[in-house]
Design a protein around this motif. Structure first.
Motif, mmCIF file in Angstrom:
data_model
loop_
_atom_site.group_PDB
_atom_site.id
_atom_site.type_symbol
_atom_site.label_atom_id
_atom_site.label_comp_id
_atom_site.label_asym_id
_atom_site.label_seq_id
_atom_site.Cartn_x
_atom_site.Cartn_y
_atom_site.Cartn_z
ATOM 1 N N ASP A 6 0.827 -1.194 0.000
ATOM 2 C CA ASP A 6 0.000 0.000 0.000
ATOM 3 C C ASP A 6 0.870 1.256 0.000
ATOM 4 N N SER A 7 0.469 2.252 -0.782
ATOM 5 C CA SER A 7 1.244 3.490 -0.860
ATOM 6 C C SER A 7 1.318 4.193 0.491
ATOM 7 N N ARG A 8 0.256 4.154 1.278
ATOM 8 C CA ARG A 8 0.292 4.766 2.613
ATOM 9 C C ARG A 8 1.305 4.066 3.508
ATOM 10 N N PHE A 9 1.368 2.753 3.383
ATOM 11 C CA PHE A 9 2.336 1.973 4.150
ATOM 12 C C PHE A 9 3.758 2.395 3.785
ATOM 13 N N LEU A 10 4.032 2.500 2.491
ATOM 14 C CA LEU A 10 5.373 2.883 2.041
ATOM 15 C C LEU A 10 5.736 4.291 2.511
ATOM 16 N N LEU A 11 4.787 5.211 2.433
ATOM 17 C CA LEU A 11 5.044 6.573 2.900
ATOM 18 C C LEU A 11 5.269 6.600 4.408
ATOM 19 N N SER A 12 4.563 5.756 5.133
ATOM 20 C CA SER A 12 4.749 5.657 6.574
ATOM 21 C C SER A 12 6.143 5.141 6.917
ATOM 22 N N PHE A 39 16.767 14.237 -6.398
ATOM 23 C CA PHE A 39 17.083 15.646 -6.195
ATOM 24 C C PHE A 39 15.857 16.549 -6.081
ATOM 25 N N ASP A 40 14.750 16.202 -6.738
ATOM 26 C CA ASP A 40 13.568 17.060 -6.683
ATOM 27 C C ASP A 40 12.514 16.570 -5.689
ATOM 28 N N GLY A 41 12.747 15.425 -5.063
ATOM 29 C CA GLY A 41 11.841 14.917 -4.045
ATOM 30 C C GLY A 41 10.628 14.173 -4.566
ATOM 31 N N TYR A 42 10.538 13.970 -5.876
ATOM 32 C CA TYR A 42 9.373 13.285 -6.442
ATOM 33 C C TYR A 42 9.458 11.772 -6.357
ATOM 34 N N THR A 43 10.653 11.237 -6.273
ATOM 35 C CA THR A 43 10.824 9.789 -6.179
ATOM 36 C C THR A 43 11.481 9.455 -4.843
ATOM 37 N N LEU A 44 10.866 8.514 -4.128
ATOM 38 C CA LEU A 44 11.402 8.048 -2.855
ATOM 39 C C LEU A 44 12.117 6.730 -3.087
ATOM 40 N N HIS A 58 2.308 9.229 -9.089
ATOM 41 C CA HIS A 58 1.100 8.425 -9.284
ATOM 42 C C HIS A 58 1.178 7.074 -8.567
ATOM 43 N N ASN A 59 1.892 7.039 -7.448
ATOM 44 C CA ASN A 59 2.009 5.845 -6.620
ATOM 45 C C ASN A 59 2.563 4.633 -7.359
ATOM 46 N N GLN A 60 3.396 4.868 -8.343
ATOM 47 C CA GLN A 60 4.034 3.762 -9.057
ATOM 48 C C GLN A 60 5.307 3.373 -8.318
ATOM 49 N N TYR A 61 5.533 2.074 -8.220
ATOM 50 C CA TYR A 61 6.757 1.633 -7.573
ATOM 51 C C TYR A 61 7.391 0.474 -8.328
ATOM 52 N N HIS A 62 8.688 0.328 -8.091
ATOM 53 C CA HIS A 62 9.463 -0.720 -8.754
ATOM 54 C C HIS A 62 10.425 -1.334 -7.736
ATOM 55 N N PHE A 63 10.430 -2.652 -7.685
ATOM 56 C CA PHE A 63 11.354 -3.388 -6.823
ATOM 57 C C PHE A 63 12.483 -3.963 -7.659
ATOM 58 N N ASP A 64 13.651 -4.043 -7.047
ATOM 59 C CA ASP A 64 14.796 -4.704 -7.664
ATOM 60 C C ASP A 64 15.393 -5.642 -6.619
ATOM 61 N N TYR A 65 15.298 -6.953 -6.878
ATOM 62 C CA TYR A 65 15.851 -7.959 -5.975
ATOM 63 C C TYR A 65 16.073 -9.248 -6.755
ATOM 64 N N GLU A 66 16.881 -10.142 -6.181
ATOM 65 C CA GLU A 66 17.239 -11.369 -6.878
ATOM 66 C C GLU A 66 16.374 -12.568 -6.532
ATOM 67 N N SER A 67 15.843 -12.618 -5.315
ATOM 68 C CA SER A 67 15.042 -13.786 -4.952
ATOM 69 C C SER A 67 13.850 -13.385 -4.082
ATOM 70 N N ALA A 68 12.853 -14.250 -4.092
ATOM 71 C CA ALA A 68 11.645 -14.000 -3.301
ATOM 72 C C ALA A 68 11.972 -13.908 -1.818
ATOM 73 N N SER A 69 12.940 -14.670 -1.358
ATOM 74 C CA SER A 69 13.292 -14.621 0.067
ATOM 75 C C SER A 69 13.873 -13.258 0.441
ATOM 76 N N HIS A 70 14.596 -12.628 -0.479
ATOM 77 C CA HIS A 70 15.120 -11.288 -0.217
ATOM 78 C C HIS A 70 13.963 -10.305 -0.052
ATOM 79 N N TYR A 71 12.986 -10.395 -0.956
ATOM 80 C CA TYR A 71 11.814 -9.517 -0.878
ATOM 81 C C TYR A 71 11.045 -9.750 0.424
ATOM 82 N N GLU A 72 10.842 -10.990 0.792
ATOM 83 C CA GLU A 72 10.092 -11.311 2.008
ATOM 84 C C GLU A 72 10.790 -10.767 3.253
#
Length: 85
Positions: A6-12, A39-44, A58-72
């Motif tokens: 959730d975007s609220r969760f990420l902002l929190s 630099f402009d504060g638009y991307t966290l 627009h609450n778009q996000y992208h993850f970069d990781y190698e395995s599901a266990s890393h994400y978990e």
């Protein structure tokens, strides 16, 4: 695996790291999680040693990781930060 945080969760998480974490240049670090903006504060950015998350316009996000266990493990850290601080 579909990542749905959730975007609220990420902002929190971002705010808790910034408020309670140790400052490291333009970033803050709390419980092994680093939070900073572009630099402009638009991307966290929220990351640890194995997972990188960019969250932007627009609450778009992208993850970069190698395995599901890393994400978990990353997701567990984020939830822990929200619950502890």
């Amino acid at each position: 695996m579909k990542n749905e945080l959730d975007s609220r969760f990420l902002l929190s998480v971002f705010e808790k790291v910034r408020q309670n974490g140790d400052k490291d240049g333009e970033a803050h670090i709390l419980e092994g999680v680093k939070a900073y903006t572009d630099f402009d504060g638009y991307t966290l950015f929220i990351e640890d040693a194995l997972v990188k998350l960019s969250f932007g316009f627009h609450n778009q996000y992208h993850f970069d990781y190698e395995s599901a266990s890393h994400y978990e493990a990353f997701e567990k850290k984020l939830k822990n930060i929200v619950n502890q601080y």
